[in-house]
Design an enzyme around this catalytic site. Structure first.
Site, PDB file in Angstrom:
ATOM      1  N   SER A 111     -13.973  20.478  42.436  1.00 23.37           N
ATOM      2  CA  SER A 111     -14.925  19.674  41.672  1.00 23.37           C
ATOM      3  C   SER A 111     -16.246  19.616  42.418  1.00 23.37           C
ATOM      4  O   SER A 111     -16.270  19.649  43.653  1.00 23.37           O
ATOM      5  CB  SER A 111     -14.387  18.246  41.510  1.00 23.37           C
ATOM      6  OG  SER A 111     -15.375  17.396  40.947  1.00 23.37           O
TER       7      SER A 111
ATOM      8  N   TYR B 204     -10.238  10.977  44.583  1.00 22.49           N
ATOM      9  CA  TYR B 204     -10.558  12.162  43.792  1.00 22.49           C
ATOM     10  C   TYR B 204     -11.522  13.072  44.542  1.00 22.49           C
ATOM     11  O   TYR B 204     -11.244  14.255  44.744  1.00 22.49           O
ATOM     12  CB  TYR B 204     -11.139  11.773  42.427  1.00 22.49           C
ATOM     13  CG  TYR B 204     -11.483  12.991  41.601  1.00 22.49           C
ATOM     14  CD1 TYR B 204     -10.485  13.691  40.936  1.00 22.49           C
ATOM     15  CD2 TYR B 204     -12.794  13.460  41.520  1.00 22.49           C
ATOM     16  CE1 TYR B 204     -10.783  14.828  40.206  1.00 22.49           C
ATOM     17  CE2 TYR B 204     -13.093  14.590  40.782  1.00 22.49           C
ATOM     18  CZ  TYR B 204     -12.088  15.274  40.138  1.00 22.49           C
ATOM     19  OH  TYR B 204     -12.387  16.412  39.420  1.00 22.49           O
TER      20      TYR B 204
END
Length: 164
Positions: free
Chosen positions: A49, A63
């Site tokens: 990401s 995350y």
């Protein structure tokens, strides 16, 4: 806030985003070895990401940390597999905003998909076609001389000032 971030969320995301990638790659390495050649390497394509590269304004500690770990694992495996002459490339996609179940909360929080898209330099969120095209390239013979790369697929979010 950091002080109240649940340890269970940290453990779960590290297990799903990092440990599973490690274990799956280890389990598949013999098949990858058997399938690769110098001019047509077998390919591992990890999904990271842009939040594993940049510091997001959102407090999703596990995350972003887990996706940064995926990027580093990608680089470590790329070097090890290259040193072992395995004919296996290992690259990662640092994905930006895509319409997924996980992104629904973020999109709702900022006022919807259109508002989120307006903060992205290319003016839209990513599509299945965008990510599929990059995965196909990274798994193709055209990428046989590419390993250890983290490719941002984010409509320009990484290079733009934060608009949220």
């Amino acid at each position: 806030p950091f002080e109240s971030y649940p340890e269970s969320a940290w453990i779960k995301l590290m297990a799903v985003n990092v440990t599973s990638v490690f274990n799956l790659t280890r389990a598949l390495r013999p098949l990858l070895r058997a399938g690769g050649s110098a001019d047509n390497a077998a390919a591992v394509v990890n999904i990271g990401s842009i939040d594993g590269i940049r510091v997001s304004g959102v407090s999703h500690y596990a995350y972003s940390s887990s996706k940064a770990a995926v990027h580093m694992l990608t680089r470590k495996l790329a070097l090890e597999f290259a040193d072992d002459k395995d004919a296996i490339t290992v690259n990662a996609i640092a994905a930006g905003a895509f319409a997924t179940d996980m992104m629904k909360g973020t999109m709702d929080a900022v006022g919807g998909e259109e508002v989120l898209a307006s903060t992205i330099p290319l003016g839209r969120i990513g599509s299945a076609r965008d990510i599929a095209g990059l995965v196909l390239f990274l798994a193709s013979p055209a990428a046989s001389w590419m390993t250890g790369s983290i490719v941002a697929l984010d409509g320009g979010m990484l290079v733009a000032p934060s608009r949220l």
